[in-house]
Design an enzyme around this catalytic site. Structure first.
Site, PDB file in Angstrom:
ATOM      1  N   ARG A  82      92.279  16.871  14.586  1.00 47.14           N
ATOM      2  CA  ARG A  82      91.781  16.589  13.248  1.00 47.14           C
ATOM      3  C   ARG A  82      92.834  16.766  12.149  1.00 47.14           C
ATOM      4  O   ARG A  82      92.949  15.911  11.274  1.00 47.14           O
ATOM      5  CB  ARG A  82      90.538  17.431  12.946  1.00 47.14           C
ATOM      6  N   ASP A 118      84.122  19.433  12.282  1.00 45.41           N
ATOM      7  CA  ASP A 118      85.116  18.433  11.887  1.00 45.41           C
ATOM      8  C   ASP A 118      85.138  18.181  10.389  1.00 45.41           C
ATOM      9  O   ASP A 118      86.187  17.887   9.818  1.00 45.41           O
ATOM     10  CB  ASP A 118      84.878  17.123  12.645  1.00 45.41           C
TER      11      ASP A 118
END
Length: 404
Positions: A96, A125
């Site tokens: 990420r 996330d």
């Protein structure tokens, strides 16, 4: 018709969520630039480009970040022997910040005011994407549809998203019966949600087989050689892809766990991390062979904190940058060759050698006295027994040993 709101760069995957979000953002008055990161997933990128343009994106960026993902994100995690909650090798958590870094770069290049993503309001996330964005560009504005009531109340489930996709001619490769969601990158594949939200549901994984490979590690891996056919891979990306292929065929690195999300809930995930698992075991072995005991104890504590920071999305925080520097410094003597095999989903260490080894064969041998004087062990044991013996003495009994 919504009032124009400016340009937004959308972290786009081509799946159901971000395809619908792309169209929804346009409905809200945004000009949408789609950004798709090639981070090692199996994807028809040209088809994804055409799809995004057909849905109304004014521009599409497809950026290959695979090499930097391995060299700048995976390798520091290998150096750290990073594990979250003793089992998770951080495949998604490492990806990420790599993806988000390029997202910010494109946003600045385009002079856009906003970034957007398709991460849910319940997951990690959203935190990972946005902490990276704010760290690298503090004034950036984030559009997170799954946290906006006008979006999540309109789309309470995937059925509603599917209906929206059908209405707007959005082609999606999924059906409402899909049993779970999947996320793939070079480090791993993750499966979660759907039927896997029931922790009792059994997932039947792939069968395992037999293979053998040798690994050379020098702070970060510099060469991998197959002991069976002599095939050698040297570049970071090349050797990682090769190990994924070898280990993946034999079921290495598959786990089914319940973990603690940063946002405060437990979740179940099934992860396949083949190359990462091989590198974890190989590096752990050569590190134990070459690193001083007390330094290693300190480094283990740093690794625990590093893993937590990465999982929670703080890759670009001052403390995580500091930890990476400390861990990197600890690796200067971690060099050598590890020979290993994979067999039915397991990694077996077969042997190791290093020019910086701290292992003294003569000193440890039961057949040679070497420079070690066995009689010295008596005083060593006596001194080390004082604390334990003292803690069991009863002062009221004149110093005699307290009854058990």
């Amino acid at each position: 018709m919504a009032q124009p709101k400016g340009t937004v760069v959308l972290a786009y995957s081509g799946g159901l969520d971000t395809s619908c979000i792309l169209v929804w953002l346009k409905e809200q008055g945004y000009d949408v630039i789609a950004y798709l990161a090639n981070i090692g997933q199996k994807e028809d990128f040209e088809a994804a480009r055409k799809k995004a343009l057909a849905l109304g994106a004014k521009k599409v960026y497809i950026e290959d970040v695979s090499r930097e993902f391995v060299e700048e994100f995976i390798w520091p995690a290998v150096q750290a022997n990073a594990l979250y909650e003793d089992r998770y090798l951080l495949g998604t958590a490492l990806a990420r910040p790599c993806i988000a870094r390029k997202l910010v770069e494109i946003t600045q290049r385009e002079g856009a005011q906003y970034v957007a993503h398709g991460a849910t309001g319940k997951g990690n996330d959203q935190v990972r994407f946005e902490l990276t964005c704010y760290a690298l560009c503090p004034n950036i504005k984030v559009v997170a549809p799954w946290r906006l009531p006008e979006f999540y109340q309109r789309f309470p489930g995937r059925r509603e998203l599917m209906d929206y996709a059908k209405k707007h001619g959005i082609p999606v490769p999924v059906t409402p019966q899909t049993p779970w969601s999947m996320d793939e990158n070079l480090m791993h594949i993750s499966y979660e949600a759907g039927i896997l939200e029931n922790p009792k549901v059994i997932d039947h994984g792939r069968l395992a087989g037999v293979a053998a490979t040798g690994l050379r590690a020098s702070r970060v891996p510099v060469k991998v050689t197959n002991a069976g056919d002599g095939a050698t891979r040297r570049s970071a990306l090349e050797l990682f892809v090769y190990l994924n292929d070898i280990a993946g065929k034999h079921g290495v690195g598959r786990i089914d766990i319940v973990e603690n999300r940063f946002v405060g809930m437990k979740s179940r995930g099934i992860y396949e991390t083949p190359a990462g698992t091989i590198l974890y075991h190989a590096h752990l072995d050569i590190e134990a062979f070459t690193m001083d005991r007390e330094v290693r104890k300190i480094k283990q504590g740093l690794a625990l904190k590093f893993s937590e920071l990465v999982y929670n999305g703080f890759w670009h925080s001052p403390e995580c940058e500091f930890l990476r520097q400390c861990i990197g410094r600890s690796q200067e003597a971690v060099v050598g060759t590890v020979r290993l095999s994979v067999f039915k989903g397991q990694v077996y260490i077969l042997g190791r050698e290093s020019p910086r080894s701290l292992y003294n064969e003569e000193l440890v041998s039961m057949n040679v006295q070497g420079d070690y004087e066995p009689a010295d062990a008596t005083g060593f044991i006596n001194i080390n027994s004082l604390r334990s013996a003292g803690s069991r003495r009863d002062p009221s009994q004149g110093g005699e040993k307290a009854p058990s």
